[in-house]
Design an enzyme around this catalytic site. Structure first.
Site, PDB file in Angstrom:
ATOM      1  N   LYS A  91       0.831  -1.208   0.000  1.00 47.64           N
ATOM      2  CA  LYS A  91       0.000   0.000   0.000  1.00 47.64           C
ATOM      3  C   LYS A  91       0.869   1.263   0.000  1.00 47.64           C
ATOM      4  O   LYS A  91       0.675   2.161  -0.814  1.00 47.64           O
ATOM      5  CB  LYS A  91      -0.931  -0.013   1.223  1.00 47.64           C
ATOM      6  CG  LYS A  91      -1.949   1.112   1.208  1.00 47.64           C
ATOM      7  CD  LYS A  91      -2.659   1.240   2.547  1.00 47.64           C
ATOM      8  CE  LYS A  91      -3.763   0.240   2.729  1.00 47.64           C
ATOM      9  NZ  LYS A  91      -5.028   0.634   2.094  1.00 47.64           N
ATOM     10  N   ARG A 161      -3.465   2.724   8.717  1.00 53.51           N
ATOM     11  CA  ARG A 161      -3.740   1.424   8.082  1.00 53.51           C
ATOM     12  C   ARG A 161      -2.468   0.594   7.973  1.00 53.51           C
ATOM     13  O   ARG A 161      -1.382   1.138   7.795  1.00 53.51           O
ATOM     14  CB  ARG A 161      -4.263   1.621   6.653  1.00 53.51           C
ATOM     15  CG  ARG A 161      -5.583   2.325   6.564  1.00 53.51           C
ATOM     16  CD  ARG A 161      -5.869   2.597   5.094  1.00 53.51           C
ATOM     17  NE  ARG A 161      -6.785   3.693   4.936  1.00 53.51           N
ATOM     18  CZ  ARG A 161      -8.097   3.558   4.756  1.00 53.51           C
ATOM     19  NH1 ARG A 161      -8.627   2.378   4.708  1.00 53.51           N
ATOM     20  NH2 ARG A 161      -8.856   4.613   4.618  1.00 53.51           N
ATOM     21  N   GLY A 170      -7.817  -7.367   4.959  1.00 50.12           N
ATOM     22  CA  GLY A 170      -8.639  -7.412   6.175  1.00 50.12           C
ATOM     23  C   GLY A 170      -8.040  -8.147   7.358  1.00 50.12           C
ATOM     24  O   GLY A 170      -8.700  -8.291   8.382  1.00 50.12           O
ATOM     25  N   MET A 172      -5.335  -7.375   9.171  1.00 53.01           N
ATOM     26  CA  MET A 172      -4.781  -6.551  10.252  1.00 53.01           C
ATOM     27  C   MET A 172      -5.710  -5.369  10.530  1.00 53.01           C
ATOM     28  O   MET A 172      -6.746  -5.250   9.903  1.00 53.01           O
ATOM     29  CB  MET A 172      -3.382  -6.106   9.866  1.00 53.01           C
ATOM     30  CG  MET A 172      -2.403  -7.264   9.907  1.00 53.01           C
ATOM     31  SD  MET A 172      -0.787  -6.817   9.335  1.00 53.01           S
ATOM     32  CE  MET A 172      -0.988  -6.701   7.600  1.00 53.01           C
ATOM     33  N   ARG A 416      -3.312  -1.576  -6.438  1.00 53.02           N
ATOM     34  CA  ARG A 416      -2.454  -2.758  -6.294  1.00 53.02           C
ATOM     35  C   ARG A 416      -2.844  -3.728  -7.403  1.00 53.02           C
ATOM     36  O   ARG A 416      -3.943  -3.609  -7.965  1.00 53.02           O
ATOM     37  CB  ARG A 416      -2.631  -3.415  -4.930  1.00 53.02           C
ATOM     38  CG  ARG A 416      -4.053  -3.862  -4.683  1.00 53.02           C
ATOM     39  CD  ARG A 416      -4.230  -4.461  -3.302  1.00 53.02           C
ATOM     40  NE  ARG A 416      -5.645  -4.611  -3.011  1.00 53.02           N
ATOM     41  CZ  ARG A 416      -6.157  -4.878  -1.820  1.00 53.02           C
ATOM     42  NH1 ARG A 416      -5.364  -5.006  -0.797  1.00 53.02           N
ATOM     43  NH2 ARG A 416      -7.440  -4.998  -1.639  1.00 53.02           N
ATOM     44  N   HIS A 532     -15.689  -9.313   1.313  1.00 48.58           N
ATOM     45  CA  HIS A 532     -14.595 -10.145   1.811  1.00 48.58           C
ATOM     46  C   HIS A 532     -14.673 -11.553   1.231  1.00 48.58           C
ATOM     47  O   HIS A 532     -13.691 -12.093   0.718  1.00 48.58           O
ATOM     48  CB  HIS A 532     -14.669 -10.199   3.341  1.00 48.58           C
ATOM     49  CG  HIS A 532     -13.633 -11.080   3.952  1.00 48.58           C
ATOM     50  ND1 HIS A 532     -13.883 -12.391   4.251  1.00 48.58           N
ATOM     51  CD2 HIS A 532     -12.328 -10.846   4.257  1.00 48.58           C
ATOM     52  CE1 HIS A 532     -12.788 -12.931   4.747  1.00 48.58           C
ATOM     53  NE2 HIS A 532     -11.829 -12.012   4.760  1.00 48.58           N
ATOM     54  N   ARG A 694       6.735 -49.816 -18.813  1.00 44.17           N
ATOM     55  CA  ARG A 694       7.630 -50.367 -17.810  1.00 44.17           C
ATOM     56  C   ARG A 694       7.243 -51.812 -17.516  1.00 44.17           C
ATOM     57  O   ARG A 694       6.066 -52.117 -17.308  1.00 44.17           O
ATOM     58  CB  ARG A 694       7.545 -49.544 -16.531  1.00 44.17           C
ATOM     59  CG  ARG A 694       8.469 -50.080 -15.458  1.00 44.17           C
ATOM     60  CD  ARG A 694       8.434 -49.260 -14.217  1.00 44.17           C
ATOM     61  NE  ARG A 694       7.184 -49.419 -13.498  1.00 44.17           N
ATOM     62  CZ  ARG A 694       6.865 -48.706 -12.421  1.00 44.17           C
ATOM     63  NH1 ARG A 694       7.689 -47.767 -11.990  1.00 44.17           N
ATOM     64  NH2 ARG A 694       5.729 -48.902 -11.797  1.00 44.17           N
ATOM     65  N   GLU A 822      16.402 -45.195 -10.324  1.00 42.59           N
ATOM     66  CA  GLU A 822      15.612 -44.927  -9.113  1.00 42.59           C
ATOM     67  C   GLU A 822      16.256 -45.531  -7.873  1.00 42.59           C
ATOM     68  O   GLU A 822      15.682 -45.479  -6.786  1.00 42.59           O
ATOM     69  CB  GLU A 822      14.177 -45.427  -9.292  1.00 42.59           C
ATOM     70  CG  GLU A 822      14.062 -46.850  -9.763  1.00 42.59           C
ATOM     71  CD  GLU A 822      12.620 -47.276 -10.062  1.00 42.59           C
ATOM     72  OE1 GLU A 822      11.681 -46.632  -9.575  1.00 42.59           O
ATOM     73  OE2 GLU A 822      12.459 -48.285 -10.771  1.00 42.59           O
ATOM     74  N   SER A 841      15.036 -43.042 -17.427  1.00 41.68           N
ATOM     75  CA  SER A 841      13.944 -42.244 -16.870  1.00 41.68           C
ATOM     76  C   SER A 841      14.141 -42.240 -15.360  1.00 41.68           C
ATOM     77  O   SER A 841      14.192 -43.295 -14.723  1.00 41.68           O
ATOM     78  CB  SER A 841      12.600 -42.860 -17.244  1.00 41.68           C
ATOM     79  OG  SER A 841      11.573 -42.076 -16.689  1.00 41.68           O
ATOM     80  N   GLY A 843      13.309 -42.243 -11.743  1.00 39.35           N
ATOM     81  CA  GLY A 843      12.155 -42.564 -10.893  1.00 39.35           C
ATOM     82  C   GLY A 843      12.378 -41.869  -9.565  1.00 39.35           C
ATOM     83  O   GLY A 843      12.891 -42.455  -8.605  1.00 39.35           O
ATOM     84  N   ASP A 846      11.014 -43.425  -5.963  1.00 37.64           N
ATOM     85  CA  ASP A 846      11.850 -44.399  -5.268  1.00 37.64           C
ATOM     86  C   ASP A 846      13.199 -43.794  -4.892  1.00 37.64           C
ATOM     87  O   ASP A 846      13.726 -44.059  -3.815  1.00 37.64           O
ATOM     88  CB  ASP A 846      12.057 -45.632  -6.143  1.00 37.64           C
ATOM     89  CG  ASP A 846      10.905 -46.615  -5.966  1.00 37.64           C
ATOM     90  OD1 ASP A 846      10.547 -46.883  -4.809  1.00 37.64           O
ATOM     91  OD2 ASP A 846      10.355 -47.087  -6.973  1.00 37.64           O
ATOM     92  N   CYS A 908       9.981 -39.625 -14.454  1.00 36.12           N
ATOM     93  CA  CYS A 908       8.581 -40.060 -14.407  1.00 36.12           C
ATOM     94  C   CYS A 908       8.064 -40.187 -12.982  1.00 36.12           C
ATOM     95  O   CYS A 908       6.961 -40.651 -12.762  1.00 36.12           O
ATOM     96  CB  CYS A 908       8.384 -41.349 -15.180  1.00 36.12           C
ATOM     97  SG  CYS A 908       9.305 -42.732 -14.492  1.00 36.12           S
ATOM     98  N   TYR A 928      12.705 -34.624 -21.150  1.00 35.96           N
ATOM     99  CA  TYR A 928      11.265 -34.534 -20.884  1.00 35.96           C
ATOM    100  C   TYR A 928      10.952 -34.811 -19.421  1.00 35.96           C
ATOM    101  O   TYR A 928      11.756 -35.385 -18.691  1.00 35.96           O
ATOM    102  CB  TYR A 928      10.473 -35.501 -21.779  1.00 35.96           C
ATOM    103  CG  TYR A 928      10.711 -36.972 -21.472  1.00 35.96           C
ATOM    104  CD1 TYR A 928       9.961 -37.631 -20.492  1.00 35.96           C
ATOM    105  CD2 TYR A 928      11.678 -37.704 -22.165  1.00 35.96           C
ATOM    106  CE1 TYR A 928      10.173 -38.964 -20.202  1.00 35.96           C
ATOM    107  CE2 TYR A 928      11.904 -39.038 -21.888  1.00 35.96           C
ATOM    108  CZ  TYR A 928      11.157 -39.667 -20.896  1.00 35.96           C
ATOM    109  OH  TYR A 928      11.366 -40.981 -20.594  1.00 35.96           O
TER     110      TYR A 928
HETATM  111  C1  PEP Z   1       9.390 -43.777  -9.263  1.00 34.62           C
HETATM  112  O1  PEP Z   1       9.907 -44.513  -8.441  1.00 34.62           O
HETATM  113  O2  PEP Z   1       9.628 -42.567  -9.324  1.00 34.62           O
HETATM  114  C2  PEP Z   1       8.399 -44.304 -10.207  1.00 34.62           C
HETATM  115  C3  PEP Z   1       7.911 -43.562 -11.160  1.00 34.62           C
HETATM  116  O3  PEP Z   1       7.994 -45.569  -9.987  1.00 34.62           O
HETATM  117  P1  PEP Z   1       6.827 -45.987  -8.964  1.00 34.62           P
HETATM  118  O4  PEP Z   1       6.277 -44.738  -8.385  1.00 34.62           O
HETATM  119  O5  PEP Z   1       5.861 -46.743  -9.780  1.00 34.62           O
HETATM  120  O6  PEP Z   1       7.576 -46.816  -8.025  1.00 34.62           O
HETATM  121 MG    MG Z   2       9.700 -46.664  -8.780  1.00 36.07          MG
END
Ligand code: PEP
Ligand code: MG
Length: 955
Positions: A91, A161, A170, A172, A416, A532, A694, A822, A841, A843, A846, A908, A928
């Site tokens: 403010k 204020r 609102g 304070m 604001r 409010h 998988r 993982e 990938s 994990g 885990d 993943c 990705y």
């Molecule tokens: C992981 O371990 O990140 C994974 C994707 O496998 P899950 O959650 O199925 O064990």
């Molecule tokens: Mg896993």
């Protein structure tokens, strides 16, 4: 199984950025005199000296500014500016900025947020240098207003204020009309009129009594009600000057009775009291609760703004209102707001009277016939329009403004960035980029990825909606279906027990925020679009219907009446926050259509980001939903989910319980066509995009029956003894299902299972590609810890693929083979593992659990005591723990690519759908992320924000 999943039960606590001003050290640096080299030219030396002098003068000015605690504004000049929110609060910073822009702002001053901490540290005492600076700043206001504080002839009145760095609407305290006493009230009566003067004085005593002196609000209210009753009138406005004079006398007595001291008559004593109370209100329970909910650090503190009063309640040529420069619900480019004639600021937001629309575009059902500000005060309206346009252009964002008109003169009290729904945020960002007010990159950066969830929420299915029984204002869009509760406490308690509730109140107040947050939606009987309830609900992304005038609520009985209909606590109702409709019972909901601005913004994100976004999907239906949200492939198809389907689980159990290979192969023979069918469906849905399947991951005991009844049934249907089944159960049981006999280890001990799955994947790919589907299968081997595990299983998979290809000559299907990283050892030895992998990938579910060597509770939460108790900053199952687990990912990526520079890398785990983690993975250089279908849009946005951030940091 479910306990192993990283269910997103808790929002991650944002890391509190504790940036110790880098600026300070930069300033220090600037003031340090650098030893100059010997200059050959005298002129050069003189120039240098002058430059150094300028530099140190600048540094001295900056230092003075940094030591300043009280910042004045008024008369077109201000000590502060918009970028000083940290010390002036939102403010104060914006009042300073507006003043410098030449916009009419009542003069005043801001006491910095730094004083708040000091004040609370000193046990509620203001430092004496601050007191001195306040008096100087006050004198400046007196001069500008040509009035004096405490002067019985021309008394200056001020408002006090709060104003923190982040908006805390609102939460304070505020004190208005400060400076009134038994003498100055007479001066005010002469300047304005007597009724107005005594009304202002009674409001002041009530506010000051409540906020500063702790006199219960009700005591004043009861007295006011009694005065109205004596007079036989309904409204405060019908009380005369002499009525109010008596009320004031009684109010003074109430204060004296309660506090055992007379009401302070010295305006300076009033001022110190109010400043202290506002600083102190940073620590009140509702402000603390609001900070917890909104991740606002306790150490920020609030600033205090002391500002000359302007009056919207001095007669019919006065008004007060709030407005948004664009519609905060839809984002439409319409100036949108409400006002009340002859009223004081707080009356509009308090929702006590239904405000009038400022213009035609702001009309709603219940304000259809009310006159607009544009029609009633055309001159002030025109000026307001010019100011709002200027402010929006200046701030390059939608503004929420507060104004007061005193005797036809317009004053701005606040500007604001306006709170808005996600739909509105997207619309406004896209529109502003098209208007060239901001860049596309800025548009992308302005949307909080997690908030997109709100857009993906269902809305009421109009086709099947129950009858509408009442209508209010469409204050915050979406649908809410829940059981009625009439108090915030009840909402909180019932929601904790798992109930879905709708909070119904005559109006809400800041005390209700925790309950509002726990509710599905909010319904109020009173209040407008800026009440409010409406403002807070929009900020929370909750459905809200406000100002539903037909409701008659009886808190004591726990009922609400709508005409003849009586709704009891616990009854189901449904709200449509986009239309303002209230329905009885549980309405069906549908998914929203996402088009227009949302699609456009998403197209921009796709052009900017480098990180691809895939989805975790196990069925063709999920794959299709994810594709419609823009998924660019499947990053994880968990095959075990297919095993649980009825009609299959028996064959799975037969496979597990088989005591020899032929029996196992017999069971697998039954599963093969089923799995093939599953994969065909998924491949078709993802035509042209990669699909990572998988191989079986969980420990086998998870597929076996657990209850006595089920054990008996399985034994019966497989023609085995109960003892056999029990024995299998016991021998397969894992004490820690995270470790032990699962993942690739199953593939090594039961190669037939993996062989069947690889065959099903390859045959499905062959079949759909014969139909013209462009199939890109990727076979993923889970839980590898040692490169030899992968080497062995890769060989097995390659052999099966070769066999299927021999059986289908001419097929061009070419599955690739990779692994999950993982297990911490896999990350550390990623260079060796990469010898046998076409892709990795990560994990991270885990990986997090194993590296922490700790489990989650049954609800999937990770050691809540650790997170809530502040032992760790954030739940590592929500946002990747960048210092630990994140480093394993970084290392795994680097080592993997050191062996195979083109190694495809993805993630993943659940972190693939968390914006902060997505930004981290973009930085690591993954190709990705893969997340659940409904998180795909927000991952796309987060990936684009990562790219924009990087572009900025490169520039
Ligand atoms: C992981 O371990 O990140 C994974 C994707 O496998 P899950 O959650 O199925 O064990
Ligand atoms: Mg896993």
């Amino acid at each position: 199984m479910s306990a192993r999943k990283a269910t997103k039960k808790k929002a991650a606590k944002k890391k509190v950025a504790r940036k110790k001003t880098a600026k300070k050290s930069a300033r220090k640096q600037a003031s340090k005199k650098t030893a100059g080299k010997k200059s050959t030219s005298k002129k050069k030396a003189a120039d240098k000296k002058a430059a150094a002098a300028r530099k140190s003068a600048k540094a001295a000015a900056a230092k003075a500014a940094s030591q300043r605690k009280v910042f004045s504004f008024g008369g077109g000049k201000a000590d502060g500016h918009a970028a000083m929110k940290e010390i002036l609060g939102g403010k104060g910073a914006n009042l300073a900025e507006m003043t410098s822009l030449g916009i009419p702002v009542p003069p005043g001053f801001t006491i910095s947020t730094e004083v708040c901490a000091e004040f609370n540290r000193r046990g509620g005492r203001l430092p004496s240098d601050v007191k001195a600076d306040v008096l100087t700043a006050l004198a400046n206001v007196e001069q500008l207003m040509e009035m004096r504080f405490g002067d019985p002839e021309r008394p200056l009145l001020v408002s006090i204020r709060s104003g923190a760095r982040a908006s805390m609407p609102g939460m304070m305290d505020t004190v208005l009309n400060l400076g009134l006493n038994d003498a100055t009230v007479l001066g005010l009566a002469k300047l304005a009129d007597e009724r107005f003067a005594y009304d202002s004085y009674r409001r002041f005593i009530q506010m000051y009594g409540d906020v500063v002196l702790g006199v219960p609000h009700d005591r004043f209210e009861q007295r006011l009600d009694a005065a109205k009753e004596e007079r036989g009138v309904d409204n405060d406005t019908e009380l005369t000057a002499s009525d109010l004079r008596r009320v004031v006398a009684d109010y003074l007595q109430i204060v004296e009775e309660t506090t055992r001291a007379p009401f302070p008559q010295d305006p300076l004593e009033q001022l110190w009291g109010a400043i202290g109370a506002v600083f102190g209100s940073w620590e009140n329970a509702r402000a603390i609760a609001y900070r917890r909910l909104n991740d606002i650090p306790d150490e920020w503190g609030t600033a205090v703004n002391v500002q000359s009063m302007v009056f919207g309640n001095m007669g019919d040529n006065c008004a007060t209102g709030v407005a948004f420069t664009r519609n905060p619900s839809t984002g439409e480019k319409n100036f949108y707001g409400e006002y009340l004639k002859n009223a004081q600021g707080e009356d509009v937001v308090a929702g006590i009277r239904t405000p009038q629309p400022i213009n035609e575009a702001s009309r709603a059902e219940d304000t259809k016939y009310l006159p607009t500000l544009e029609a009633e005060m055309p001159k002030a309206y025109k000026q307001l329009v010019a100011i709002y346009k200027r402010l929006e252009k200046h701030y390059r964002d939608m503004q929420d403004i507060e104004f007061t008109i005193q005797d036809g003169t317009l004053w701005m009290l606040q500007t604001r960035a306006g709170k808005r729904t996600t739909g509105a945020a997207v619309q406004i960002a896209v529109d502003m980029a098209k208007e060239r007010l901001i860049t596309k990159e800025e548009a992308i950066s302005r949307i909080e990825p997690n908030s997109l969830d709100q857009l993906l929420h269902p809305t009421i299915d109009k086709e099947k909606a129950p009858e509408v029984v009442a209508r209010g204002l469409p204050a915050s869009p979406g649908a809410a279906v829940g059981q009625v509760v009439f108090s915030a406490e009840d909402a909180e308690a019932k929601a904790k027990g798992g109930a879905k509730v709708i909070l119904v109140r005559t109006e809400t107040s800041p005390e209700d925020i925790v309950g509002m947050n726990a509710s599905e939606g909010i319904l109020t009987a009173k209040g407008g679009m800026t009440s409010h309830a409406a403002v807070v609900a929009r900020g929370m992304g909750k459905c809200c219907v406000a100002g539903c005038g037909q409701l008659v609520i009886d808190y004591e009985r726990g009922t609400m009446r709508i005409g003849e209909i009586v709704v009891n606590v616990g009854d189901w109702i449904s709200l449509n926050g986009s239309t303002g409709e209230v329905m009885l019972g549980q309405a069906a909901t549908v998914m929203p259509e996402l088009g227009g601005a949302f699609s456009e913004l998403m197209r921009w994100t796709d052009k900017i980001r480098q990180l691809k976004v895939r989805t975790n999907a196990d069925t063709p239906q999920d794959a299709e939903v994810a594709r419609s949200f823009g998924a660019e492939g499947i990053g994880l198809c968990r095959t075990e989910h297919m095993f649980f389907e009825p009609g299959r689980i028996l064959a799975v159990r037969q496979m597990i319980l088989a005591s020899n290979v032929p029996d196992r192969e017999d069971a697998l023979g039954k599963l093969l066509p089923m799995q093939r069918g599953d994969f065909e469906g998924i491949f078709r849905a993802m035509d042209g995009l990669p699909v990572t399947v998988r191989l079986l991951d969980p420990p086998l005991h998870e597929f076996l029956p657990q209850t006595e009844e089920d054990i008996q049934a399985v034994a019966d249907s497989l023609g085995r003894s109960i003892g056999d089944v029990r024995h299998a159960l016991e021998s397969l049981h894992e004490f820690n299902p995270m470790l032990g006999h699962r993942g690739c280890r199953l593939g090594i001990t039961f190669p037939e299972i993996y062989a069947m799955q690889v065959r099903a994947i390859t045959e499905a790919a062959v079949a759909v590609s014969a139909d013209g589907v462009r199939v890109k299968p990727e076979i993923m081997i889970p839980l590898v810890a040692h490169e030899k595990e992968l080497q062995k299983l890769r060989k097995l998979a390659e052999d099966v693929i070769a066999e299927v290809k021999r059986e289908n000559p001419g097929t061009r299907v070419k599955p690739i083979i990779g692994t999950m990283i993982e297990v911490p050892r896999a990350a550390l030895t990623a260079d060796r593992i990469a010898d046998h992998a076409d892709f990795f990938s990560f994990g991270t579910n885990d990986l997090t659990q194993m590296a922490y060597a700790l489990s989650r509770d049954d609800a999937g939460n990770f050691l809540p005591d650790y997170v809530d108790g502040g032992l760790i900053d954030a739940d590592p199952f929500v946002s990747i723990d960048a210092d630990g687990i994140g480093q394993l990912v970084r290392l795994g990526a680097e080592r993997g690519r050191s062996t195979r520079p083109n190694l495809k890398l993805g993630v993943c785990g659940e972190h693939g759908g968390d914006p902060a983690s997505v930004r981290f993975f973009a930085d690591v250089g993954l190709d990705y992320v893969s997340c659940s279908p409904y998180r795909v849009p927000l991952a796309r946005l987060a990936a684009a924000q990562a790219a924009v951030g990087r572009a900025e940091s490169l520039a």
